[in-house]
Enzyme design. Structure first.
Site, mmCIF file in Angstrom:
data_model
loop_
_atom_site.group_PDB
_atom_site.id
_atom_site.type_symbol
_atom_site.label_atom_id
_atom_site.label_comp_id
_atom_site.label_asym_id
_atom_site.label_seq_id
_atom_site.Cartn_x
_atom_site.Cartn_y
_atom_site.Cartn_z
ATOM 1 N N GLY A 46 1.583 0.623 -3.000
ATOM 2 C CA GLY A 46 1.130 -0.340 -2.003
ATOM 3 C C GLY A 46 -0.252 0.025 -1.510
ATOM 4 O O GLY A 46 -0.831 1.014 -1.951
ATOM 5 N N GLU A 62 -1.858 -4.360 -6.118
ATOM 6 C CA GLU A 62 -1.526 -2.949 -5.934
ATOM 7 C C GLU A 62 -0.592 -2.457 -7.040
ATOM 8 O O GLU A 62 -0.717 -1.341 -7.525
ATOM 9 C CB GLU A 62 -0.890 -2.724 -4.555
ATOM 10 C CG GLU A 62 -1.851 -2.880 -3.384
ATOM 11 C CD GLU A 62 -2.884 -1.759 -3.290
ATOM 12 O OE1 GLU A 62 -2.739 -0.732 -3.986
ATOM 13 O OE2 GLU A 62 -3.868 -1.918 -2.534
ATOM 14 N N GLU A 66 -1.701 0.596 -9.323
ATOM 15 C CA GLU A 66 -1.025 1.884 -9.163
ATOM 16 C C GLU A 66 0.051 2.138 -10.198
ATOM 17 O O GLU A 66 0.464 3.271 -10.390
ATOM 18 C CB GLU A 66 -0.425 1.972 -7.754
ATOM 19 C CG GLU A 66 -1.500 1.942 -6.677
ATOM 20 C CD GLU A 66 -0.955 2.313 -5.307
ATOM 21 O OE1 GLU A 66 0.233 2.049 -5.051
ATOM 22 O OE2 GLU A 66 -1.730 2.878 -4.510
ATOM 23 N N PRO A 83 5.404 0.375 15.938
ATOM 24 C CA PRO A 83 4.287 1.267 16.267
ATOM 25 C C PRO A 83 4.705 2.706 15.979
ATOM 26 O O PRO A 83 5.834 3.097 16.248
ATOM 27 C CB PRO A 83 4.088 1.049 17.773
ATOM 28 C CG PRO A 83 4.677 -0.296 18.046
ATOM 29 C CD PRO A 83 5.825 -0.437 17.092
ATOM 30 N N GLU A 115 0.136 9.876 -10.030
ATOM 31 C CA GLU A 115 1.356 10.056 -10.801
ATOM 32 C C GLU A 115 2.396 9.017 -10.378
ATOM 33 O O GLU A 115 2.570 8.752 -9.200
ATOM 34 C CB GLU A 115 1.871 11.465 -10.480
ATOM 35 C CG GLU A 115 2.919 11.991 -11.409
ATOM 36 C CD GLU A 115 3.361 13.383 -10.941
ATOM 37 O OE1 GLU A 115 4.397 13.839 -11.427
ATOM 38 O OE2 GLU A 115 2.679 13.977 -10.090
#
Lengths: 228, 228
Positions: A46, A62, A66, A83, A115
């Site tokens: 992400g 993403e 990735e 939060p 990785e």
DNA sequence: GCAAAAGTGTTGCTCCTACACCCATGG
DNA sequence: CCATGGGTGTAGGAGCAACACTTTTGC
């Protein structure tokens, strides 16, 4: 009006729970973080959403960057924004889950720099941020969804045997299913096309089938309600 | 790392689809916008998320501020973030849906400043932004959810008649149900408590029931699967 | 007494579950 | 020929759908 834009804004990310199936159990694709915080810890693929970029596009980008995955089943899960979930400050993450077929699985070294590796969904390493919570939410969703929507096909090869299909359901639902009843029910739905091709292996070959999405969609329009 | 914070950030809002049931049909609570853009247009209650505020808390705060509703069933739907959905710039909205009982419905004039009103889910006015799309997504979710989770109770008075319950299901599913079969099935679940109280009206009074959440939770833990 | 909604059982049928053996192949 | 997984049918029971009349109340 202008002043609405003076609110401080949380940072916005997407995270993807990528599911796979190896014939035995459900698997999840994780990447090892190459930056702080949580340097070296396993995490969901992400990253930050660009301005002018749709959320789903960001998730697909993403994934590609990735994990080299593209053209996968992808659906929004929900958004995590408590939060404190990111030590760097307020970061809100829109979580997605993806289903990938074995033939789409990235080969080792396919992913650049960082990785990436598959883990069994039942033996996960410690994860960064609140990614464990996101993953559990995705698992719940998948377990629920697979019962009343035919998403299982997205985790199997395009052509699959009924035994593979049954093994998938047993893995996700976590209980054994009766072979005869399972096959009877599935074939009665009439959206599986038996092919004249067979699996290879050291035992009796099994007939391959494929999912007929066109037929399934037509059934749904007629009020058909899939359920296993 | 500091530079991750230099990304430009979308603004973040929450929007709530508030469902009610008047005994006849499904209803949605809308507010009339008092500011540009879409000044004067009907819209979902919602607003900007504060820093240091959880997403669900923000949704509850906006509901309280704009519709005086509190203590309602509230669940995240999904997040809408297509660029261009807000003419002011990039605004990402986490959508929620709420279910409110008749006795919780805000009275006229209960809401400050801005006007709020119930609309039939089948006769909606034009809505601001992409709120129509959000509303349709919430309707889909509700229709799906009500079949396999007992959320219907959140739309009825604490004490209700079986006919009210049936009318609710007929309204949401959009088709008539058989009275005897519906009652048989519902009572067989054994999580409705018949009370010694009766409805009032100009005809034969109906027995009131209430939902026993404790019993329902216990059944779920034993693997029970609600479905109507 | 009439209008309106509440309440109640049975039957046939469909679909689910439980269950055990033979088949085809590779080695 | 043996080990391994593929493939098949039936019988009993549970649960679902279809269906109509009597009861209670207010007016």
């Amino acid at each position: 009006m202008a002043h609405t834009y003076e609110y401080p804004r949380p940072a916005l990310t997407v995270d993807c729970v990528v599911f796979g199936f190896d014939g035995e159990g459900l698997q999840v694709l994780l990447i090892r973080r190459g930056v702080e915080p949580f340097l070296g810890t396993w995490a969901l693929p992400g990253g930050f959403v660009h301005m002018e970029e749709d959320l789903e596009d960001a998730a697909r980008r993403e994934l590609r960057e990735e994990t080299s995955l593209s053209d996968v089943f992808l659906e929004q899960l929900r958004t995590f924004g408590t939060p404190g979930r990111d030590p760097r400050g307020r970061v809100v993450s829109v979580a997605f889950y993806a289903l990938v077929r074995p033939e789409q699985h990235p080969a080792k070294g396919d992913t650049d720099a960082s990785e990436a590796a598959w883990f069994s969904a039942t033996a996960l390493p410690p994860l960064a941020f609140d990614h464990r919570e996101i993953l559990e939410a995705a698992l719940d969703r998948l377990r629920g969804k697979i019962r009343y929507q035919p998403v299982g096909f997205e985790l199997l090869p395009k052509r699959f045997t009924l035994s593979q299909f049954q093994a998938l359901y047993e893995a996700i639902l976590g209980r054994p299913l009766d072979k005869r009843n399972f096959r009877k029910k599935l074939l009665a739905f009439d959206f599986l096309i038996p092919l004249d091709e067979f699996s290879e292996g050291s035992h009796r070959p099994a007939r391959l089938h494929r999912f007929d999405r066109r037929k399934y969609d037509a059934l749904v329009r007629k009020g058909f309600h899939f359920e296993i």
